[in-house]
Design a protein around this motif. Structure first.
Motif, mmCIF file in Angstrom:
data_model
loop_
_atom_site.group_PDB
_atom_site.id
_atom_site.type_symbol
_atom_site.label_atom_id
_atom_site.label_comp_id
_atom_site.label_asym_id
_atom_site.label_seq_id
_atom_site.Cartn_x
_atom_site.Cartn_y
_atom_site.Cartn_z
ATOM 1 N N UNK A 1 13.135 -4.467 -16.493
ATOM 2 C CA UNK A 1 12.679 -3.147 -16.945
ATOM 3 C C UNK A 1 12.499 -2.196 -15.766
ATOM 4 N N UNK A 2 11.926 -2.710 -14.678
ATOM 5 C CA UNK A 2 11.762 -1.878 -13.485
ATOM 6 C C UNK A 2 13.131 -1.554 -12.882
ATOM 7 N N UNK A 3 14.030 -2.547 -12.869
ATOM 8 C CA UNK A 3 15.388 -2.317 -12.354
ATOM 9 C C UNK A 3 16.115 -1.285 -13.212
ATOM 10 N N UNK B 1 0.835 -1.205 0.000
ATOM 11 C CA UNK B 1 0.000 0.000 0.000
ATOM 12 C C UNK B 1 0.871 1.257 0.000
ATOM 13 N N UNK B 2 1.869 1.271 0.877
ATOM 14 C CA UNK B 2 2.771 2.428 0.961
ATOM 15 C C UNK B 2 3.540 2.607 -0.344
ATOM 16 N N UNK B 3 4.046 1.515 -0.894
ATOM 17 C CA UNK B 3 4.782 1.610 -2.152
ATOM 18 C C UNK B 3 3.905 2.114 -3.289
ATOM 19 N N UNK B 4 2.643 1.669 -3.333
ATOM 20 C CA UNK B 4 1.720 2.124 -4.377
ATOM 21 C C UNK B 4 1.514 3.633 -4.294
ATOM 22 N N UNK B 5 1.241 4.125 -3.093
ATOM 23 C CA UNK B 5 0.997 5.561 -2.914
ATOM 24 C C UNK B 5 2.253 6.383 -3.193
ATOM 25 N N UNK B 6 3.404 5.909 -2.687
ATOM 26 C CA UNK B 6 4.654 6.646 -2.900
ATOM 27 C C UNK B 6 5.043 6.673 -4.374
ATOM 28 N N UNK B 7 4.798 5.555 -5.069
ATOM 29 C CA UNK B 7 5.108 5.493 -6.498
ATOM 30 C C UNK B 7 4.282 6.515 -7.268
ATOM 31 N N UNK B 8 2.992 6.545 -7.001
ATOM 32 C CA UNK B 8 2.094 7.459 -7.703
ATOM 33 C C UNK B 8 2.499 8.909 -7.453
ATOM 34 N N UNK B 9 2.755 9.241 -6.195
ATOM 35 C CA UNK B 9 3.103 10.623 -5.846
ATOM 36 C C UNK B 9 4.454 11.025 -6.438
ATOM 37 N N UNK B 10 5.430 10.118 -6.372
ATOM 38 C CA UNK B 10 6.778 10.459 -6.839
ATOM 39 C C UNK B 10 6.830 10.678 -8.341
ATOM 40 N N UNK B 11 5.870 10.139 -9.065
ATOM 41 C CA UNK B 11 5.821 10.315 -10.522
ATOM 42 C C UNK B 11 4.958 11.512 -10.937
ATOM 43 N N UNK C 1 17.390 6.516 -12.545
ATOM 44 C CA UNK C 1 16.755 7.641 -11.847
ATOM 45 C C UNK C 1 17.769 8.769 -11.650
ATOM 46 N N UNK C 2 17.292 9.983 -11.767
ATOM 47 C CA UNK C 2 18.174 11.136 -11.557
ATOM 48 C C UNK C 2 18.314 11.442 -10.069
ATOM 49 N N UNK C 3 19.169 12.408 -9.748
ATOM 50 C CA UNK C 3 19.430 12.760 -8.350
ATOM 51 C C UNK C 3 18.173 13.230 -7.624
ATOM 52 N N UNK C 4 17.273 13.914 -8.368
ATOM 53 C CA UNK C 4 16.053 14.423 -7.724
ATOM 54 C C UNK C 4 14.907 13.409 -7.764
ATOM 55 N N UNK C 5 15.218 12.154 -8.076
ATOM 56 C CA UNK C 5 14.201 11.103 -8.088
ATOM 57 C C UNK C 5 14.549 10.004 -7.081
ATOM 58 N N UNK C 6 15.099 10.416 -5.935
ATOM 59 C CA UNK C 6 15.543 9.447 -4.932
ATOM 60 C C UNK C 6 14.381 8.646 -4.363
ATOM 61 N N UNK C 7 13.247 9.323 -4.146
ATOM 62 C CA UNK C 7 12.075 8.621 -3.600
ATOM 63 C C UNK C 7 11.587 7.568 -4.586
ATOM 64 N N UNK C 8 11.513 7.937 -5.863
ATOM 65 C CA UNK C 8 11.101 6.993 -6.899
ATOM 66 C C UNK C 8 12.052 5.801 -6.934
#
Length: 345
Positions: A200-202, A98-108, A208-215
């Motif tokens: 593909x996910x890996x 659940x946490x990963x789903x929400x964090x993924x959506x927000x980080x993108x 990921x760039x420096x400002x995409x640490x959460x993603x």
């Protein structure tokens, strides 16, 4: 010679035929993303869709589908916030996914919408007189179908498309709920086997760039999460239903699938090749067990592949009825079964 009287295989056999190594893997990943994005972009433009609706579970497949959707919206110069990422917690949802789903959506930068399916499913169980304490196929599939109904109806509300998340390996095994996660308006992962989904996910995590640490952190945790439909209640807060415990290791099934559809080999030859490819990793008994599972499910589940939504073909193997695979839904596996019965126990 071996007990069968056949010569011993001495040549090397690639255990992961879908995934090249080194720079070739990077190129393959880039090419697959380009194919997926081009296919979805064409469908969005063709249907005049205003948005895309993606059900996000916190698992590998939905993560890849959302990444592809985001890349597509970027390519079409459509704001990412027009994508709807919907998380639909149910009876088997764990805090981790659940946490990963929400964090993924927000980080993108995608719009997050949360819709619990628990009350709707309980009402449905009441409507059809099903005891919710009986955790059978009805209990599981009702949840998958409720989620699909939500996605479809929200897509209608928002003049959008439901983006399918299911992959090639799941379709080969029939590991999908008919008219549940089996159904969408365009399936971007339909040509991608599970072992390649992981790469593909890996690849996205690695780039990921420096400002995409959460993603990056979310993608790495998704990669570390056991594959599960999460349709049964958790045990001590952790995933209780692990797909590979139930149907077998995906690296074996992807190997079987490639040898069957790309090379046209029968079960006896696939078994010999697998024993060579996975020597020291899986025992011959384990390989034989899961090969029998693969064959049984592959033949029994063709009816799900006969009515697939559209999706891009990304490699040399596909199971779409509009592509390579011409197979009746009631095809008999008896000729294969005779070979399987002769494999050593």
């Amino acid at each position: 010679s071996e007990n069968s009287g056949q010569p011993v295989l001495t040549r090397s056999v690639d255990p992961h035929p879908f995934t090249p190594s080194g720079d070739a893997l990077k190129e393959r990943c880039e090419e697959i993303f380009q194919i997926q994005v081009a296919g979805l972009a064409k469908r969005i433009v063709h249907t005049h869709s205003r948005t895309a609706v993606v059900g996000i579970s916190g698992g590998l497949d939905s993560t890849l589908a959302l990444l592809v959707t985001v890349m597509t919206f970027d390519a079409l110069n459509i704001p990412r916030n027009q994508i709807l990422g919907i998380t639909m917690p149910g009876f088997g949802t764990t805090d981790r996914t659940y946490t990963n789903a929400c964090d993924l959506i927000r980080s993108l930068g995608v719009t997050l919408k949360e819709i619990s399916i628990k009350d709707a499913c309980l009402q449905h169980f009441k409507d059809i007189s099903h005891n919710p304490s009986v955790h059978d196929v009805t209990y599981e599939n009702s949840q998958a179908r409720e989620r699909t109904q939500i996605l479809m109806d929200v897509a209608n509300q928002e003049n959008g498309l439901v983006i399918g998340t299911g992959d090639l390996s799941e379709l080969a095994l029939g590991w999908a709920t008919y008219n549940g996660d089996h159904m969408s308006m365009y399936g971007v992962n339909v040509g991608v086997p599970k072992t390649l989904v992981r790469h593909l996910v890996a690849y996205c995590a690695d780039t990921c760039s420096e400002n995409e640490k959460v993603l990056c952190e979310v993608l790495l945790d998704v990669l570390d999460t056991p594959v599960s439909p999460e349709l049964l209640p958790p045990e001590d807060g952790k995933i209780s239903q692990k797909t590979e415990d139930l149907v077998g290791p995906y690296e074996l099934h992807d190997f079987f699938l490639y040898q069957l559809l790309r090379c046209g080999f029968g079960p006896a030859k696939i078994y010999r090749l697998a024993c060579r490819a996975f020597e020291g990793i899986y025992s011959k008994e384990t390989i034989g067990k899961w090969l029998k599972t693969f064959c049984r499910r592959f033949f029994a589940q063709q009816f799900k592949r006969s009515c697939l939504p559209d999706g891009p073909k990304v490699g040399s193997v596909a199971v779409s009825p509009r592509g390579d695979l011409r197979m009746p839904s009631d095809a008999s596996r008896m000729a294969w079964q005779k070979e399987l019965d002769q494999l050593p126990e």
